[in-house]
Motif scaffolding. Structure first.
Motif, short mmCIF file in Angstrom:
data_model
loop_
_atom_site.label_atom_id
_atom_site.label_comp_id
_atom_site.label_asym_id
_atom_site.label_seq_id
_atom_site.Cartn_x
_atom_site.Cartn_y
_atom_site.Cartn_z
N VAL A 196 29.09 50.21 45.65
CA VAL A 196 28.06 49.64 44.94
C VAL A 196 28.06 49.34 43.59
N THR A 197 28.55 50.06 42.77
CA THR A 197 29.02 49.60 41.31
C THR A 197 29.85 48.53 41.14
N ARG A 198 30.98 48.42 41.87
CA ARG A 198 31.47 47.18 41.78
C ARG A 198 30.76 45.92 42.07
N LEU A 199 30.00 45.71 43.27
CA LEU A 199 29.13 44.88 43.66
C LEU A 199 28.27 44.50 42.42
N VAL A 200 27.37 45.63 41.92
CA VAL A 200 26.65 45.15 40.87
C VAL A 200 27.32 44.68 39.44
N ASP A 201 28.34 45.25 39.23
CA ASP A 201 29.06 44.52 37.98
C ASP A 201 29.54 43.11 38.38
N GLU A 202 30.09 42.81 39.66
CA GLU A 202 30.43 41.37 39.91
C GLU A 202 29.22 40.36 39.76
N LEU A 203 28.09 41.00 40.37
CA LEU A 203 26.96 40.11 40.21
C LEU A 203 26.31 39.93 38.55
N LEU A 204 26.53 40.90 37.83
CA LEU A 204 26.17 40.84 36.36
C LEU A 204 27.09 39.98 35.60
N SER A 205 28.33 40.03 36.17
CA SER A 205 29.37 39.27 35.24
C SER A 205 29.39 37.67 35.64
N GLY A 206 29.04 37.53 37.01
CA GLY A 206 29.13 36.16 37.77
C GLY A 206 27.87 35.32 37.90
N SER A 207 26.59 36.10 37.23
CA SER A 207 25.27 35.43 37.82
C SER A 207 24.42 35.72 36.55
N ALA A 208 24.11 34.50 35.78
CA ALA A 208 23.02 34.84 34.79
C ALA A 208 21.73 35.02 35.40
N GLU A 209 21.56 34.48 36.46
CA GLU A 209 20.10 34.83 37.16
C GLU A 209 20.11 36.08 37.70
#
Length: 283
Positions: A196-209
């Protein structure tokens, strides 16, 4: 700690998992059934030597962190996770992360809905079960690695050709907002789960939206009752959306049905014939 039973249990669980199940290449020279030891160790975030010693019944007493890694790597059910803890002499605690195990009765339900497209999603929006019509309407999930079956990753990080964001659904932007809110609630329920943590981190770094939506701290999402898929073969398919929460597994069954007698019902009927045989048609 029952070292012999623990060793046999780990070996049996490792051998039942195919490399494709965890997104690894099969390779032409694979002689070992299921995963190799080094692959299981890598997925569990422990050394190959440590994992090998556990399977040879000469390993040290594993910690809760090691047991949690083994349970994730070997895709254990809740019952199997508890059994692993008992064999290791460590009382099982609460589930470390969202369950991917789908009850057989739910799988049977999907197959008994030939005129409806249906999927099961985990608490992190990974598609973990589907029927044939859902694969024809959306995509052939069986051809994807598990990480690529994640709908929240797809809506924020996937390719989005003109009008084709998230299968071209009419509510793609609304789904993005709702999924960000629900994922924040999921992260609060599973604060120690590394996936879960990796998914959130990936989304935060890869999507400004996603970062903007995440910063709002909203956790409530309005349900979507109707949406339209822009399908590359049969055109627009408008469906009613019904979601059934499986609270004991923290999962959701999503069922898409067309209004009887509508053009969309005919489109779904055509898709049930086409299947996924021509899902490579460009969108």
């Amino acid at each position: 700690m029952d070292r012999r039973e623990l060793a046999a249990f780990l070996r049996s669980r490792r051998e039942r998992i195919s490399p494709a199940d965890v997104g690894l290449p099969t390779g032409p020279r694979r002689r070992t059934p299921g995963l190799r030891r080094e692959e299981a160790a890598q997925l569990a975030f422990i050394s190959t030597e440590y994992y090998t010693r556990l399977e040879q019944a000469r390993g040290p007493h594993p910690s809760r962190e090691v047991l949690a890694g083994l349970a994730r790597a070997l895709r254990l059910s809740d019952a199997e996770r508890d059994h692993l803890h008992h064999l290791a002499g460590v009382p099982p605690g609460p589930p470390p992360g969202p369950s991917r195990e789908v009850r057989q009765s739910v799988l049977d339900l999907l197959r008994r809905l030939p005129q409806a497209a249906a999927i099961v999603t985990s608490a992190t929006f990974e598609v973990i079960a589907w029927n044939d019509l859902a694969a024809a309407l959306m995509e052939d999930f069986s051809a994807l690695a598990p990480r690529d079956r994640n709908l929240v990753r797809k809506v924020f990080l996937g390719p989005a050709p003109q009008g084709r964001r998230l299968y071209g659904v009419s509510d793609a932007d609304g789904f993005a907002r709702a999924s960000a809110r629900q994922l924040r609630a999921t992260a609060a329920r599973y604060p120690d789960d590394p996936e879960v943590t990796r998914l959130v981190d990936e989304l935060l770094s890869g999507s400004a939206e996603f970062a903007r939506l995440w910063a709002s701290h909203d956790v409530c999402a309005e349900p979507t009752l109707r949406k339209t898929f822009q399908h590359p073969l049969v055109g627009p398919v408008t469906v009613n959306c019904d979601a059934l929460d499986l609270r004991d597994r923290d999962q959701r069954v999503v069922i898409y049905t067309a209004t009887p007698g509508s053009p969309s019902e005919e489109a779904l009927r055509l898709l049930s014939v086409f299947g996924t045989q021509r899902m490579d048609v460009p969108g």
